[in-house]
Design a protein around this motif. Structure first.
Motif, mmCIF file in Angstrom:
data_model
loop_
_atom_site.group_PDB
_atom_site.id
_atom_site.type_symbol
_atom_site.label_atom_id
_atom_site.label_comp_id
_atom_site.label_asym_id
_atom_site.label_seq_id
_atom_site.Cartn_x
_atom_site.Cartn_y
_atom_site.Cartn_z
ATOM 1 N N LEU A 1 -2.826 9.413 -8.082
ATOM 2 C CA LEU A 1 -3.439 9.635 -6.779
ATOM 3 C C LEU A 1 -2.517 9.129 -5.659
ATOM 4 N N ALA A 2 -1.953 7.936 -5.858
ATOM 5 C CA ALA A 2 -1.111 7.334 -4.812
ATOM 6 C C ALA A 2 0.075 8.236 -4.499
ATOM 7 N N ASP A 3 0.637 8.846 -5.545
ATOM 8 C CA ASP A 3 1.783 9.740 -5.360
ATOM 9 C C ASP A 3 1.413 10.928 -4.469
ATOM 10 N N ALA A 4 0.213 11.488 -4.712
ATOM 11 C CA ALA A 4 -0.213 12.645 -3.918
ATOM 12 C C ALA A 4 -0.510 12.225 -2.478
ATOM 13 N N VAL A 5 -1.113 11.042 -2.304
ATOM 14 C CA VAL A 5 -1.428 10.563 -0.961
ATOM 15 C C VAL A 5 -0.132 10.394 -0.172
ATOM 16 N N LYS A 6 0.867 9.852 -0.834
ATOM 17 C CA LYS A 6 2.150 9.611 -0.196
ATOM 18 C C LYS A 6 2.774 10.927 0.280
ATOM 19 N N SER B 1 -8.823 14.625 2.356
ATOM 20 C CA SER B 1 -9.054 15.070 0.973
ATOM 21 C C SER B 1 -8.396 16.405 0.652
ATOM 22 N N SER B 2 -8.509 17.359 1.581
ATOM 23 C CA SER B 2 -7.974 18.688 1.284
ATOM 24 C C SER B 2 -6.467 18.655 1.129
ATOM 25 N N LYS B 3 -5.800 17.827 1.968
ATOM 26 C CA LYS B 3 -4.339 17.725 1.855
ATOM 27 C C LYS B 3 -3.952 17.046 0.549
ATOM 28 N N ILE B 4 -4.711 15.995 0.176
ATOM 29 C CA ILE B 4 -4.422 15.297 -1.082
ATOM 30 C C ILE B 4 -4.631 16.242 -2.263
ATOM 31 N N GLY C 1 0.805 -1.220 0.000
ATOM 32 C CA GLY C 1 0.000 0.000 0.000
ATOM 33 C C GLY C 1 0.835 1.266 0.000
ATOM 34 N N VAL C 2 0.151 2.400 0.155
ATOM 35 C CA VAL C 2 0.833 3.688 0.202
ATOM 36 C C VAL C 2 1.108 4.001 1.669
ATOM 37 N N ASP C 3 2.348 3.995 2.050
ATOM 38 C CA ASP C 3 2.722 4.174 3.465
ATOM 39 C C ASP C 3 1.911 3.240 4.372
ATOM 40 N N GLY C 4 1.729 2.016 3.935
ATOM 41 C CA GLY C 4 0.979 1.062 4.745
ATOM 42 C C GLY C 4 -0.528 1.138 4.599
ATOM 43 N N LYS C 5 -1.006 2.148 3.871
ATOM 44 C CA LYS C 5 -2.461 2.275 3.697
ATOM 45 C C LYS C 5 -2.872 1.595 2.388
ATOM 46 N N LYS C 6 -3.841 0.681 2.480
ATOM 47 C CA LYS C 6 -4.269 -0.034 1.275
ATOM 48 C C LYS C 6 -5.517 0.600 0.676
ATOM 49 N N PHE C 7 -5.628 0.467 -0.649
ATOM 50 C CA PHE C 7 -6.812 0.997 -1.319
ATOM 51 C C PHE C 7 -8.004 0.077 -1.091
ATOM 52 N N ASP C 8 -9.144 0.664 -0.805
ATOM 53 C CA ASP C 8 -10.386 -0.072 -0.658
ATOM 54 C C ASP C 8 -11.348 0.492 -1.713
ATOM 55 N N VAL C 9 -11.637 -0.306 -2.727
ATOM 56 C CA VAL C 9 -12.344 0.224 -3.889
ATOM 57 C C VAL C 9 -13.851 0.003 -3.799
#
Lengths: 292, 393
Positions: free
Chosen positions: B331-336, B343-346, B73-81
């Protein structure tokens, strides 16, 4: 030699208009009906030719003849089904029926095969182009021009040298008198529709070969342009339709050549308006005085 | 009996829905969602008239999500679709994003495949402060509203229409080394007008000369007169922004008239029908701009192609597959970088994206949320599209 090239472009386009215009003019000459379904017979001809070439592997000439025969029968059917029973009705009733027929054919074809365009195979006619005084002339356009001219000569022969042609001219001159002279008017009208529709079918196949793309609504604009050509030459007069078609084709090319390509369609209809204002009987028409 | 079962089922789903809603609400108030998942909504055309676009993108998105989740995942956070089908309709697209934001409480939404269905979601995305990324909408209006104001929460992965005109101009100047060009544009579409304006601007700014500028109207069939006029001006390059139905005839007629210079177009050319209409031979020495090519020798592209083929029985990925795939990485790059699922930070990080390397090119987001990115030039060789080069903006 840009202008020579433009002249050739215009004549090629014009000869297709002329072939369609002949059908308009013949039908108008004989029953005073502007057959708006004529442009759609042209479209049907293009599709029949396409399926004959692509599906059955016919060559250009067999496909052309098959399409002409099919359209001749189709034209007669239209006349028998839609127009014959309106022969003594008002002219506006027949005109509206013609528009209805036109829509029926267009959307009938869309219903049957969908609206997507189809491309004519490009190996139907040999295509080499050669140089004439700096203008590129493709063998296809020469071929198309000669086929069109050939068909017009045959038409002139039929109208002026055969019995049925004589009957057509008689019916067109005075339907009642012709009937009194023992001419079968209904059959003569059917012949007229058959010949006019066969020419439209031929124009359809030629259009397909020359312009590649065919689609169910392709008949609308060429149909209207051919109508303008027929009026320009004098509606009801056969040589008028040929000359009108060629003039219109050349005018459209010249308009585009001067850089007004977006005005090309408008130019055709401006011609129609000018002709209707200044010379309603057309180039070849005589101003006949109504007898009282 | 059946009816009864159905009503029991309905009642339980509604109940579950309410429960889920409560749970989501609780999370929201405790600060931006569960910390080890990123809730990702997908709002695509999975049925209806452009279903093939939506399905292709969905495949690419799923592949990227699987890859990221498998690698921790992204920094340990997995996507839940969470997926919704907008049935290729704007109203359904709006309903879809309302469901995703209010019931599922997603952090970001990917979709839709077309510009119209994305614009239909833009208002909701901004109001609920949910990031919305369009994988394929190429109209400028997706991220900028009709008053010219940027929609803050809306982004896109694909380049915009007029940008292709810029690419065509750079391709002519840099790759083909051409200084005089003609434009023959479809006057009845905004798409073609946008492209030809952008082409002209870039080409003239770099010292190029527009020898002729002509126009046609969609549904025309005879272009010979205008082409003859263009030929007389002797340009060494003709830019033809338009759609394949007319372009096919233009290419054929141009070659018949002896115009043998390169002809260049944009993604409106991309259809197998073009080859039928123009003929394979006439299409030689013509080029089109596209998002991506599976034949691109670039290592990143080839890795993606072989991974995709492995998953999909040897089928080569198309541009929509690639755009869907890239959108997830974008998206993953921005989340990281945001280090948070807020949302606002992303949103703030997405807007700052710079030189991000993706399958469809290197992406930098400009102030209108339009990606400035690499475009791929394909050349027609005997009726087949062949990778030619990549053009950087």
């Amino acid at each position: 030699m840009e202008w020579l090239q433009q002249l050739i472009n215009g004549i090629s386009l014009g000869s297709i208009y002329a072939l369609i215009a002949l059908g308009y003019t013949m039908v108008y000459g004989i029953i005073k009906l502007i057959n708006f379904a004529h442009g759609d017979v042209f479209m049907v001809g293009a599709f029949v030719g396409f399926y004959a070439i692509k599906g059955w592997g016919l060559g250009f000439f067999p496909a052309l003849l098959f399409s002409m025969a099919f359209c001749a029968v189709f034209g007669v059917l239209i006349e028998r089904i839609a127009y014959k029973r309106l022969r003594n009705a008002t002219r506006i009733a027949a005109l509206i029926t013609a528009i209805g027929m036109s829509l029926l054919i267009e959307y009938g074809v869309i219903y049957a095969r969908g609206a997507q365009p189809e491309a004519y195979p490009d190996n139907v006619l040999p295509s080499t182009s050669f140089n004439l005084f700096g203008a590129q002339i493709s063998s296809q356009s020469l071929f198309i021009l000669s086929v069109s001219v050939g068909l017009m000569i045959i038409l002139q022969f039929i109208v002026h040298r055969t019995k049925i042609g004589k009957a057509m001219r008689a019916v067109s001159h005075d339907m009642d008198a012709a009937r009194l002279m023992g001419i079968n008017v209904d059959r003569t009208i059917s012949y007229t529709f058959a010949i006019g529709s066969a020419l439209a079918g031929a124009a359809g196949v030629i259009f397909g070969v020359y312009y590649t793309k065919i689609e169910p609504l392709m008949g609308i604009i060429p149909g209207l342009k051919a109508f303008v050509a027929a009026v320009l030459g004098g509606i009801g007069i056969i040589p008028g339709a040929m000359v009108g078609g060629l003039i219109l084709g050349v005018v459209e090319s010249v308009v585009s050549a001067m850089g007004f390509s977006l005005w090309r369609d408008a130019a055709a209809f401006i011609i129609l308006i000018l002709i209707l204002i200044f010379r309603p009987s057309g180039i070849f028409g005589k101003n006949t005085r109504e007898k009282v | 009996m059946k009816k009864k079962l159905a009503s029991v089922f309905m009642a339980s789903t509604i109940f579950a829905g309410v429960l889920a809603g409560c749970a989501g609400g609780a999370k929201e108030s405790s600060g931006g969602g569960n910390s080890d998942t990123i809730k990702l909504g997908i709002n695509l055309e999975l049925s209806g008239n452009v279903a093939s676009y939506g399905e292709s993108m969905s495949k690419g998105i799923e592949m990227a999500v699987d890859e990221i989740n498998k690698n921790g995942g992204v920094d340990g956070k997995k996507f839940d679709v969470v997926k919704v089908d907008n049935k290729s309709e704007a109203a359904e697209a709006t309903n879809g994003i309302i469901k995703l934001t209010s019931q599922d409480k997603v952090t970001a939404v990917i979709g839709a495949a077309t510009s119209g269905n994305t614009v239909a979601q833009a208002q909701i995305a901004n109001d609920t402060k949910t990031v919305l990324i369009a994988p394929g909408g190429t109209s400028p209006t997706v991220t900028v509203d009709e008053k010219g104001k940027v929609r803050p929460f809306v982004f896109r992965t694909s380049f915009i229409d007029p940008f292709q005109g810029t690419v065509a101009a750079n391709f002519a100047l840099d790759t083909l080394k051409i200084k005089d060009a003609a434009i023959f544009a479809d006057n009845s579409s905004d798409y073609a007008k946008g492209l030809s304006d952008a082409f002209k601007e870039t080409f003239e700014a770099a010292g190029g000369k527009i020898a002729a500028e002509e126009a046609y109207v969609a549904k025309d069939t005879d272009f010979r007169a205008t082409l003859t006029r263009i030929k007389a001006k002797n340009p060494s390059f003709i830019f033809i922004p338009g759609y394949y139905e007319e372009v096919g005839l233009i290419v054929k007629q141009a070659r018949e008239l002896g115009i043998d210079v390169p002809l260049v177009g944009a993604d409106g050319w991309d259809s197998p029908k073009l080859v039928d209409l123009a003929g394979a031979e006439a299409l030689n020495n013509t080029y089109l701009i596209n998002h991506y090519s599976s034949e691109d020798p670039d290592e990143k592209v080839q890795n993606f192609v072989s991974a995709f083929k492995e998953k999909n029985n040897g089928e080569a990925p198309n541009a929509f597959n690639a755009l869907g795939y890239d959108t997830v990485y974008f998206l993953a790059d921005a989340v990281k970088r945001a280090g948070s699922t807020d949302s606002s930070k992303i949103q703030a990080e997405l807007a700052k994206t710079k030189d991000l390397s993706l399958v469809t090119g290197v992406v930098t987001i400009d102030e209108n949320h339009h990606p400035i990115k690499t475009a791929t030039i394909l050349e027609y060789v005997d009726g087949k599209q062949v990778f030619n080069t990549k053009v950087n903006p």
